[in-house]
Design a protein around this motif. Sequence first.
Motif, short mmCIF file in Angstrom:
data_model
loop_
_atom_site.label_atom_id
_atom_site.label_comp_id
_atom_site.label_asym_id
_atom_site.label_seq_id
_atom_site.Cartn_x
_atom_site.Cartn_y
_atom_site.Cartn_z
N LYS A 1 123.30 -45.40 5.72
CA LYS A 1 122.32 -45.43 4.52
C LYS A 1 123.20 -44.60 3.25
O LYS A 1 123.21 -45.25 2.16
CB LYS A 1 121.19 -44.88 4.58
N ASP B 1 125.59 -47.04 2.31
CA ASP B 1 125.19 -48.54 1.48
C ASP B 1 124.78 -47.88 0.02
O ASP B 1 124.86 -48.87 -0.96
CB ASP B 1 124.08 -48.96 2.22
N ASP C 1 126.42 -49.87 -3.18
CA ASP C 1 125.55 -50.62 -4.14
C ASP C 1 125.89 -50.05 -5.60
O ASP C 1 125.35 -50.75 -6.46
CB ASP C 1 124.04 -50.16 -3.74
N ASN D 1 117.31 -56.03 -3.08
CA ASN D 1 116.57 -55.53 -1.87
C ASN D 1 115.21 -56.10 -1.50
O ASN D 1 114.70 -56.19 -0.40
CB ASN D 1 116.36 -53.93 -2.09
N SER E 1 114.29 -55.11 4.54
CA SER E 1 115.53 -53.98 4.68
C SER E 1 115.48 -53.40 6.14
O SER E 1 116.42 -53.12 6.37
CB SER E 1 114.61 -52.76 3.55
N ALA F 1 122.90 -53.90 10.52
CA ALA F 1 123.94 -53.06 9.81
C ALA F 1 124.34 -52.12 11.00
O ALA F 1 125.60 -51.79 11.25
CB ALA F 1 123.61 -52.25 8.51
#
Length: 302
Positions: A71, A74, A78, A94, A99, A106
């Motif tokens: 997370k 990510d 982003d 998103n 998600s 992932a």
Amino acid sequence: MTEKIYGGQAVPEGVMFQSNRHMATAIRRTNGQIDYFDMPRPVNKVAMKLKKIPFIRGIVAIFESVVYGMKPMDFAADRYDRDPQDDHKIEKENQNTNSVKVALTAAIFAILTFMLGKFVLTLVPVFIAEIFTGIVPGKFGQVLIETLIKLIILLAYIYFLSLTPMVKRLFQYHGAEHKVINCYENNLPLTVENVQKQSRLHYRCGSSFILFTVLVGFVLYMFVPLEPFHVRIINRIILIPVVLGLAFEVLQFTNKLRNIPVLKYLGQPGLWLQYLTTKEPQDDQVDVAIHSFNHLLRSEKE
């Protein structure tokens, strides 16, 4: 020396720091501002129990690190090269994806990638070493050749990867992460000047763990059959979790000896590898790392 233990990882244009309860990430945006991402560190009762068992706890810690680190990674990926004015597009992007499925995919992909890398690093040297059986016969010679090939592959991969601009900056943030933790553990104020004076190496680094898997494997393979060749392949695969578990214990052990004269050098090989996986950070990168760590400390008090 402070008693509370903090860890972290570098992310694109930033650093994530974590305690046993919180995770905080800070990144530098294209306009110079610093953005933050907070999340509580997930608590899994089963994992907590397993992490109390020697040798097993290392494997659990590895997978937790891979999954929980997704997370923050990510978040940074982003935003690090996106104009902050375009952040509204992230939410729209998103919304067009599930998600939960993306996060699960992932995480699975990250774990499989890690395992694939471990399989490659374990098995490719076995096949290459087999070519030299006529020149270097015997168990010791074969295991030594296998280990040397493994080290060459590992070091070459990291070195050539570090030559790419993006990875080089990531390694600079990795160095900034270590410097901040060293500064904190030395009970010094977290200023750019103080942090920059610290070493970019740290005993608890995952880079050290990678090297210890190679060294532990060398010792462990001396006690298992080498011939016939298919048995050698099978025991290398079976012993992967054993090597990971033992390497974690060695890492923990050398960390406890870090302040003891003579014995502290047991962890030196892992520190040497960090000369490849970390780079000296710039002041602005250190500043981001300090912001991340201070943000974590504030979260701890809330």
